[in-house]
Design an enzyme around this catalytic site. Structure first.
Site, short mmCIF file in Angstrom:
data_model
loop_
_atom_site.label_atom_id
_atom_site.label_comp_id
_atom_site.label_asym_id
_atom_site.label_seq_id
_atom_site.Cartn_x
_atom_site.Cartn_y
_atom_site.Cartn_z
CE LYS A 41 -84.81 13.38 25.06
NZ LYS A 41 -86.12 12.74 25.37
NE ARG A 47 -75.84 18.08 23.67
CZ ARG A 47 -75.58 16.88 23.62
NH1 ARG A 47 -76.45 15.99 23.03
NH2 ARG A 47 -74.33 16.38 24.39
CD GLU A 80 -88.95 13.04 33.33
OE1 GLU A 80 -87.81 12.98 33.65
OE2 GLU A 80 -89.47 12.22 32.83
CB CYS A 84 -73.02 21.92 27.22
SG CYS A 84 -72.70 22.21 29.17
CD GLU A 102 -91.29 6.22 31.97
OE1 GLU A 102 -91.28 7.07 31.36
OE2 GLU A 102 -90.08 5.98 32.79
CG HIS A 145 -94.29 -4.94 53.93
ND1 HIS A 145 -94.10 -6.21 54.82
CD2 HIS A 145 -95.02 -5.57 52.81
CE1 HIS A 145 -94.57 -7.09 54.48
NE2 HIS A 145 -95.24 -7.08 53.25
CE LYS A 189 -91.49 10.28 30.69
NZ LYS A 189 -90.49 9.89 31.41
CG ASN A 239 -71.11 18.37 25.94
OD1 ASN A 239 -71.70 18.43 26.96
ND2 ASN A 239 -71.55 17.21 25.07
N GLY A 240 -68.85 18.46 28.23
CA GLY A 240 -68.35 17.59 29.21
C GLY A 240 -67.56 17.70 30.24
CD1 TRP A 278 -78.90 21.40 33.00
CD2 TRP A 278 -77.09 19.88 33.50
NE1 TRP A 278 -79.28 20.52 33.90
CE2 TRP A 278 -78.27 19.72 34.21
CE3 TRP A 278 -76.11 19.06 33.44
CZ2 TRP A 278 -78.21 18.58 35.07
CZ3 TRP A 278 -76.14 18.05 34.31
CH2 TRP A 278 -77.13 17.99 35.40
#
Length: 609
Positions: A604, A27, A489, A2, A482, A505, A486, A100-101, A74
């Protein structure tokens, strides 16, 4: 995960908080709220949804106050809702907290307080802080907070205000970032510097387990035991505009275009065309130190993990040292074989990623030497490490990482070349040849950025697809991971990546007529193998979009669409080849109307497990 912001002074705090929260929305952004001390009481306004909803309500009410704390959230405990939004208060509403946490033992504390008659209105762990401060309060807000700290467990940064003592804010930091901004007759707090950079460039970086007591005239820091702590002022040198969009539609596309400069800056002073050595800032890694190292671990999450996969290839190939790459959330729970002869390289953009920080501490406790690659000066990971190599990417606001990734790659090249030089695994001539090619990378990235039309056309035509697959070999296999991340997301298109040799396979069963396959073909040693793989997927009806180096015209003959990148040595190709992958993901997301900078369910800086 947050964002916190706070103000105390003589100005109206509301616009300062709203402006700061806008800089912190990366955040978390499922709700936002403020607690404002006004006319002898604390007024709380908080709403589910984006910050704009809170802003609209505050504009209508015209609330004003000189002491306030704000929060953008968040969710970790409790679903996004008005009630679960921060700030949270005690029963009387005269103590307010933003946090935050995670408070790990919150349920035990909640049960205790419930038996004492406290009534809870939300599902979140933060509310216990407000009630617990109230429980311990005996006329001294700071002392009440200290008593709370003795009882709670977890990782957190939080701020408390009270109408009983409206001349101060009390703030705490443990394993989650919090900075204090220094003003004249006013002071600020925030989870990150951009939130208050408009108002001050003088910052205090709070350290682990510190308590800050802030009035409009004074800032005092205390250790966990109550002892005063003297701190140095950190002067911010980068511009306010560095955290703004600068005329681009989104932060992500702005940051993609900033990569030539970010890559150049990360090489600055470390790679000199006139020198045959690599200078790693103040890192004291000698030949004797390296000879003692029996193994290297690279530990990271997400995009940083993908940079680590490239780093493994580089260190093993150039320096001849065995490397293992681990996802941080797995590393810390598998009792890794780490000792004093182990070097652990930690990669994190924010320097606050909780899983990565915990893995660092686990390795450090076992005696390992810690070398971190981070973007944020003074971050938790940087401060916990023995050595730090900063990526000079500047602030990265978009949730999807772009310039952080390319600068992390540059850092891995620098580390690998430095090790190769110390071990004499490469000659000075060989090292200089690679360095000279690295110095050309910014111009090659710039060239790709000027030729985006094919990627935009592809996005316009195929943004409605359900699945996209990425394939590659060697370094291209790591790069495929990567590129796939991208795309998924920010565009929400299902995407997977595979080492091309693994198609037989199992994964080839997924292909049918029209399936999109991105084929990365930048490694000359494996080029012929990739040509065979492309023919293989084409035979199953796939639509192949290939990325290859200039001059490989045969790729165009067997693929449906091709993007050519400038000629670059195979070893350095990931830095250049990732650019079209980033652009492709961006344009696909824009074409679909997605929130590019703030994709759903993501934040983020991941400061929770």
């Amino acid at each position: 995960m947050c964002g916190i912001v706070g103000y105390i002074g003589d100005k109206n705090a509301v616009p300062i908080l709203i402006d700061g929260l806008k800089k912190l929305e990366y955040r978390g952004y499922d709700s936002a709220g403020v607690a404002i001390y006004t006319e002898k009481s604390i007024q709380v306004r908080k709403y589910k949804g984006r910050l704009s909803i809170l802003e609209e309500h505050l504009d209508k009410e015209k609330l004003s106050g000189n002491l306030a704390i704000g929060h953008t959230r968040w969710a970790t405990h409790g679903e996004p809702s008005d009630q679960n939004s921060h700030p949270h208060t005690n029963g009387k509403g005269d103590i307010a907290v933003v946090h935050n946490g995670i408070i790990e033992n919150y349920q035990k504390i909640r049960d205790f307080l419930t038996k004492k008659g406290y009534v809870f209105k939300s599902e979140v762990d933060t509310e216990v802080l407000a009630h617990y401060v109230d429980y311990f309060y005996e006329g001294d807000l700071t002392e009440a907070v200290r008593k709370v700290l003795r009882e709670i467990k977890g990782s957190y940064a939080f701020a408390v205000i009270s109408s009983r003592e409206p001349d101060k804010m009390v703030c705490v930091r443990k394993e989650n970032p919090l900075v204090v901004g220094i003003g004249e007759g006013e002071n600020y707090i925030a989870s990150d510097i951009p939130a208050i950079l408009k108002h001050t460039r003088k910052i205090y970086l709070m350290d682990e387990n510190e308590v800050a007591v802030i009035t409009k005239e004074d800032i005092n820091f205390f250790a966990e035991n109550g002892e005063p702590v003297k701190k140095e002022v950190f002067n911010v040198t980068w511009d306010v505009s560095a955290a703004e969009k600068g005329g681009y539609e989104h932060f992500m596309i702005k940051e993609i275009h900033e990569q030539p400069k970010a890559v150049k800056d990360t090489m600055l002073s470390r790679i000199d065309a006139d020198s045959d050595t690599i200078k790693l800032d103040d890192i004291k890694l000698t030949k004797a130190d390296l000879e003692k190292i029996s193994k290297i671990f690279i530990v990271a999450c997400g995009t940083a993990y993908h940079a680590g996969l490239v780093g493994k290839h580089l260190i093993e190939k150039l320096a001849g040292i065995p490397v293992e790459v681990d996802i941080a959330s797995e590393f810390r729970y598998r009792n890794p074989l780490v000792d004093e002869n182990t070097l652990v390289i930690i990669i994190s953009q924010s320097g606050e990623t909780l899983d990565t920080l915990a893995a660092l501490k686990e390795a450090k406790a076992k005696g390992a030497r810690i070398l971190s690659v981070v973007n944020v000066v003074g971050s938790s990971i940087a401060r916990e490490s023995h050595d730090v190599l900063y990526t000079w990417a500047g602030p990265e606001i978009a949730v999807a990482s772009t310039k952080a990734y390319t600068t992390q790659l540059i850092a891995m090249y620098e580390i690998a070349l430095h090790m190769a030089g110390l071990k004499e695994a490469l000659s000075k001539i060989e090292i200089k040849a690679i360095k000279d090619e690295m110095l050309k990378l910014p111009d090659k990235i710039e060239k790709i950025l000027k030729n985006k039309e094919e990627l935009q056309k592809f996005a316009t035509k195929y943004s409605g697809v359900k699945d996209v697959y990425f394939i590659g070999r060697g370094l291209d296999s790591a790069l495929a991971m990567e590129g796939s991340l991208k795309l998924k997301e920010i565009s929400y298109i299902h995407s997977d990546s595979y080492a091309a040799g693994e198609l037989k396979h199992g994964p080839i069963a997924l292909l049918e007529k029209g399936t999109i396959v991105l084929a990365l073909m930048t490694q000359q040693e494996l080029y012929e193998k990739m040509l065979s793989n492309v023919k293989e997927v084409k035979a199953r009806g796939a639509y192949v979009f290939a990325i290859a180096k200039e001059g490989h015209k045969e790729v165009e003959e067997i693929s449906d669409q091709t993007i050519f990148i400038p000629e670059v040595p195979d070893l350095l190709a990931p830095v250049v080849a990732v650019i079209p992958l980033q652009l492709l993901a961006y344009y696909m997301a824009v074409e679909k109307g997605c929130d590019v900078d703030k994709p759903r369910n993501l934040a983020k800086s991941v400061t929770v497990e």
